[in-house]
Design a protein around this motif. Structure first.
Motif, PDB file in Angstrom:
ATOM      1  N   PRO A  31       1.033  -1.061  -0.143  1.00 57.19           N
ATOM      2  CA  PRO A  31      -0.424   0.305  -0.202  1.00 57.19           C
ATOM      3  C   PRO A  31       0.069   1.576  -0.145  1.00 57.19           C
ATOM      4  CG  PRO A  31      -0.501  -1.292   1.974  1.00 57.19           C
ATOM      5  CD  PRO A  31       0.460  -2.169   1.097  1.00 57.19           C
ATOM      6  N   ALA A  32       1.970   1.047   0.923  1.00 59.58           N
ATOM      7  CA  ALA A  32       2.664   2.218   1.000  1.00 59.58           C
ATOM      8  C   ALA A  32       3.462   2.856  -0.567  1.00 59.58           C
ATOM      9  CB  ALA A  32       3.837   2.170   1.928  1.00 59.58           C
ATOM     10  N   PHE A  33       3.715   2.023  -1.136  1.00 62.59           N
ATOM     11  CA  PHE A  33       3.886   2.203  -2.975  1.00 62.59           C
ATOM     12  C   PHE A  33       2.850   2.675  -3.469  1.00 62.59           C
ATOM     13  CE2 PHE A  33       5.196   1.070  -6.961  1.00 62.59           C
ATOM     14  CZ  PHE A  33       6.513   1.439  -7.650  1.00 62.59           C
ATOM     15  N   ALA A  34       1.711   2.185  -3.285  1.00 64.91           N
ATOM     16  CA  ALA A  34       0.805   2.566  -4.623  1.00 64.91           C
ATOM     17  C   ALA A  34       0.409   4.055  -3.872  1.00 64.91           C
ATOM     18  CB  ALA A  34      -0.558   1.621  -4.055  1.00 64.91           C
ATOM     19  N   PHE A  35       0.507   3.696  -2.642  1.00 64.97           N
ATOM     20  CA  PHE A  35       0.282   5.561  -2.208  1.00 64.97           C
ATOM     21  C   PHE A  35       1.070   6.407  -2.126  1.00 64.97           C
ATOM     22  CE2 PHE A  35      -0.485   8.617   1.750  1.00 64.97           C
ATOM     23  CZ  PHE A  35      -1.789   9.519   0.987  1.00 64.97           C
ATOM     24  N   SER A  36       2.871   6.233  -1.820  1.00 65.26           N
ATOM     25  CA  SER A  36       3.288   7.551  -1.479  1.00 65.26           C
ATOM     26  C   SER A  36       4.160   7.442  -2.643  1.00 65.26           C
ATOM     27  CB  SER A  36       4.792   7.096  -0.411  1.00 65.26           C
ATOM     28  OG  SER A  36       3.983   7.064   0.833  1.00 65.26           O
ATOM     29  N   VAL A  37       4.251   6.366  -4.139  1.00 69.89           N
ATOM     30  CA  VAL A  37       5.252   6.783  -4.550  1.00 69.89           C
ATOM     31  C   VAL A  37       4.008   6.757  -5.885  1.00 69.89           C
ATOM     32  CG1 VAL A  37       6.717   5.528  -6.339  1.00 69.89           C
ATOM     33  CG2 VAL A  37       7.012   4.967  -3.540  1.00 69.89           C
ATOM     34  N   LEU A  38       2.792   6.135  -6.349  1.00 72.36           N
ATOM     35  CA  LEU A  38       2.841   6.399  -7.457  1.00 72.36           C
ATOM     36  C   LEU A  38       1.482   7.008  -7.458  1.00 72.36           C
ATOM     37  CD1 LEU A  38       2.014   2.304  -7.980  1.00 72.36           C
ATOM     38  CD2 LEU A  38       4.084   4.076  -9.074  1.00 72.36           C
ATOM     39  N   ARG A  39       1.042   7.531  -6.022  1.00 74.95           N
ATOM     40  CA  ARG A  39      -0.131   8.232  -6.466  1.00 74.95           C
ATOM     41  C   ARG A  39       0.513  10.309  -5.679  1.00 74.95           C
ATOM     42  NH1 ARG A  39      -6.183   7.758  -2.706  1.00 74.95           N
ATOM     43  NH2 ARG A  39      -6.818   9.588  -3.936  1.00 74.95           N
ATOM     44  N   ARG A  40       1.131  10.053  -5.293  1.00 76.28           N
ATOM     45  CA  ARG A  40       1.475  11.214  -4.031  1.00 76.28           C
ATOM     46  C   ARG A  40       2.890  11.826  -5.086  1.00 76.28           C
ATOM     47  NH1 ARG A  40      -1.277  12.487   1.040  1.00 76.28           N
ATOM     48  NH2 ARG A  40      -0.594  15.034   0.136  1.00 76.28           N
ATOM     49  N   ASN A  41       3.571  10.918  -5.368  1.00 72.46           N
ATOM     50  CA  ASN A  41       4.887  10.928  -5.725  1.00 72.46           C
ATOM     51  C   ASN A  41       5.867  11.703  -4.700  1.00 72.46           C
ATOM     52  OD1 ASN A  41       6.986  10.675  -8.024  1.00 72.46           O
ATOM     53  ND2 ASN A  41       6.003  12.868  -9.041  1.00 72.46           N
ATOM     54  N   SER A  63       7.940   9.602  -2.680  1.00 76.26           N
ATOM     55  CA  SER A  63       8.723   8.896  -2.328  1.00 76.26           C
ATOM     56  C   SER A  63       9.478   8.508  -3.436  1.00 76.26           C
ATOM     57  CB  SER A  63       8.506   7.703  -2.030  1.00 76.26           C
ATOM     58  OG  SER A  63       7.772   7.981  -0.198  1.00 76.26           O
ATOM     59  N   LEU A  64      10.443   7.728  -3.437  1.00 75.42           N
ATOM     60  CA  LEU A  64      11.217   7.253  -4.613  1.00 75.42           C
ATOM     61  C   LEU A  64      10.993   5.877  -4.794  1.00 75.42           C
ATOM     62  CD1 LEU A  64      15.132   8.469  -4.706  1.00 75.42           C
ATOM     63  CD2 LEU A  64      12.813   9.392  -6.571  1.00 75.42           C
ATOM     64  N   LEU A  65      10.405   5.548  -3.987  1.00 75.83           N
ATOM     65  CA  LEU A  65       9.965   3.650  -3.398  1.00 75.83           C
ATOM     66  C   LEU A  65       9.420   3.223  -1.660  1.00 75.83           C
ATOM     67  CD1 LEU A  65      13.302   3.590  -2.398  1.00 75.83           C
ATOM     68  CD2 LEU A  65      13.600   3.159  -4.312  1.00 75.83           C
ATOM     69  N   CYS A  66       8.906   3.047  -1.934  1.00 74.68           N
ATOM     70  CA  CYS A  66       9.112   1.870  -0.243  1.00 74.68           C
ATOM     71  C   CYS A  66      10.245   1.633   0.568  1.00 74.68           C
ATOM     72  CB  CYS A  66       7.607   1.010  -0.367  1.00 74.68           C
ATOM     73  SG  CYS A  66       8.248  -0.200  -1.583  1.00 74.68           S
ATOM     74  N   LYS A  67      10.040   1.030   1.223  1.00 72.69           N
ATOM     75  CA  LYS A  67      11.095   0.493   2.254  1.00 72.69           C
ATOM     76  C   LYS A  67      11.265  -1.031   1.401  1.00 72.69           C
ATOM     77  CE  LYS A  67       8.062  -1.342   5.426  1.00 72.69           C
ATOM     78  NZ  LYS A  67       7.433  -1.279   7.049  1.00 72.69           N
ATOM     79  N   HIS A  68      10.420  -1.686   0.633  1.00 73.97           N
ATOM     80  CA  HIS A  68      10.413  -3.020   0.845  1.00 73.97           C
ATOM     81  C   HIS A  68      11.809  -2.696  -1.008  1.00 73.97           C
ATOM     82  CE1 HIS A  68       6.252  -3.445   2.029  1.00 73.97           C
ATOM     83  NE2 HIS A  68       7.189  -4.314   2.481  1.00 73.97           N
ATOM     84  N   ILE A  69      10.903  -2.129  -1.095  1.00 72.79           N
ATOM     85  CA  ILE A  69      12.247  -1.854  -2.694  1.00 72.79           C
ATOM     86  C   ILE A  69      13.210  -1.323  -2.459  1.00 72.79           C
ATOM     87  CG2 ILE A  69      12.157  -0.518  -4.989  1.00 72.79           C
ATOM     88  CD1 ILE A  69      10.420  -2.478  -5.514  1.00 72.79           C
ATOM     89  N   LEU A  70      14.087  -0.391  -1.181  1.00 68.83           N
ATOM     90  CA  LEU A  70      14.417   0.163  -1.004  1.00 68.83           C
ATOM     91  C   LEU A  70      15.624  -1.054  -0.167  1.00 68.83           C
ATOM     92  CD1 LEU A  70      17.186   2.311  -0.633  1.00 68.83           C
ATOM     93  CD2 LEU A  70      15.609   2.587   2.119  1.00 68.83           C
ATOM     94  N   ALA A  71      14.828  -1.796   0.633  1.00 66.88           N
ATOM     95  CA  ALA A  71      15.151  -3.023   1.301  1.00 66.88           C
ATOM     96  C   ALA A  71      16.015  -4.091   0.483  1.00 66.88           C
ATOM     97  CB  ALA A  71      14.550  -3.964   2.232  1.00 66.88           C
ATOM     98  N   ILE A  72      15.320  -4.349  -0.885  1.00 67.75           N
ATOM     99  CA  ILE A  72      16.181  -5.550  -2.096  1.00 67.75           C
ATOM    100  C   ILE A  72      17.584  -4.923  -2.370  1.00 67.75           C
ATOM    101  CG2 ILE A  72      15.919  -5.758  -4.603  1.00 67.75           C
ATOM    102  CD1 ILE A  72      12.435  -6.334  -3.580  1.00 67.75           C
ATOM    103  N   TYR A  73      17.105  -3.110  -2.882  1.00 68.41           N
ATOM    104  CA  TYR A  73      18.415  -2.537  -3.404  1.00 68.41           C
ATOM    105  C   TYR A  73      19.810  -3.037  -2.017  1.00 68.41           C
ATOM    106  CZ  TYR A  73      16.918  -0.658  -7.135  1.00 68.41           C
ATOM    107  OH  TYR A  73      15.712  -0.477  -8.339  1.00 68.41           O
ATOM    108  N   LEU A  74      19.282  -2.168  -1.514  1.00 63.98           N
ATOM    109  CA  LEU A  74      20.303  -2.441   0.280  1.00 63.98           C
ATOM    110  C   LEU A  74      20.695  -4.075   0.183  1.00 63.98           C
ATOM    111  CD1 LEU A  74      18.264   0.237   2.265  1.00 63.98           C
ATOM    112  CD2 LEU A  74      20.828   0.120   1.550  1.00 63.98           C
TER     113      LEU A  74
END
Length: 139
Positions: free
Chosen positions: A87-97, A99-110
């Protein structure tokens, strides 16, 4: 990582290089990570610390990441297209723009930068089921 900004890419590259040499992330890079990604950075580092990221790869070369969130929810993420079903990706990244990404995607990169993701081979058939959303892999 082509969809991340150049600054974010450079920061992740610096973290990877320093960690490879010292097995530590210095405070200045942690502060930069927090500045760039806000509270998602701390949550992502916690996910990495708990080894919540698994890279699934098939013989055909397909790869997806699965992340077990702090709440225990299970997310199949596609970094090649920069997508997480949370839900955070849908809201903060896609809908409201916001954030660059959610904590899950950032965790993958890290986890990739720190080489701390679990690796799990799956068959092409299993990968097809995972990609279709029919089956969740048991990690």
């Amino acid at each position: 990582m082509s969809s991340l900004t150049a600054v974010a890419e450079e920061l992740l590259r610096d973290i990877k290089n320093v960690y490879a040499e010292t097995s530590n992330i210095p405070d200045d890079l942690l502060l930069a990570l927090k500045f760039m990604f806000g509270s998602s950075a701390l949550h992502a580092l916690d996910l990495v610390d708990h080894r919540s990221v698994t890279c699934l790869s098939s013989p055909s070369g397909r790869k997806v990441f699965q992340v077990v969130g702090a709440s225990g929810n299970f997310y199949t993420c596609y970094i090649s297209v920069h997508y997480c079903p949370c839900p955070a990706f849908a809201f903060s990244v896609l809908r409201r723009n916001e954030s660059l990404l959610c904590k899950h995607i950032l965790a993958i990169y890290l986890s990739q930068a720190l080489q701390l993701s679990r690796q799990e081979p799956v068959s092409d058939q299993q990968m097809s089921h995972i990609l279709s959303g029919k089956v969740r892999n048991s990690t």
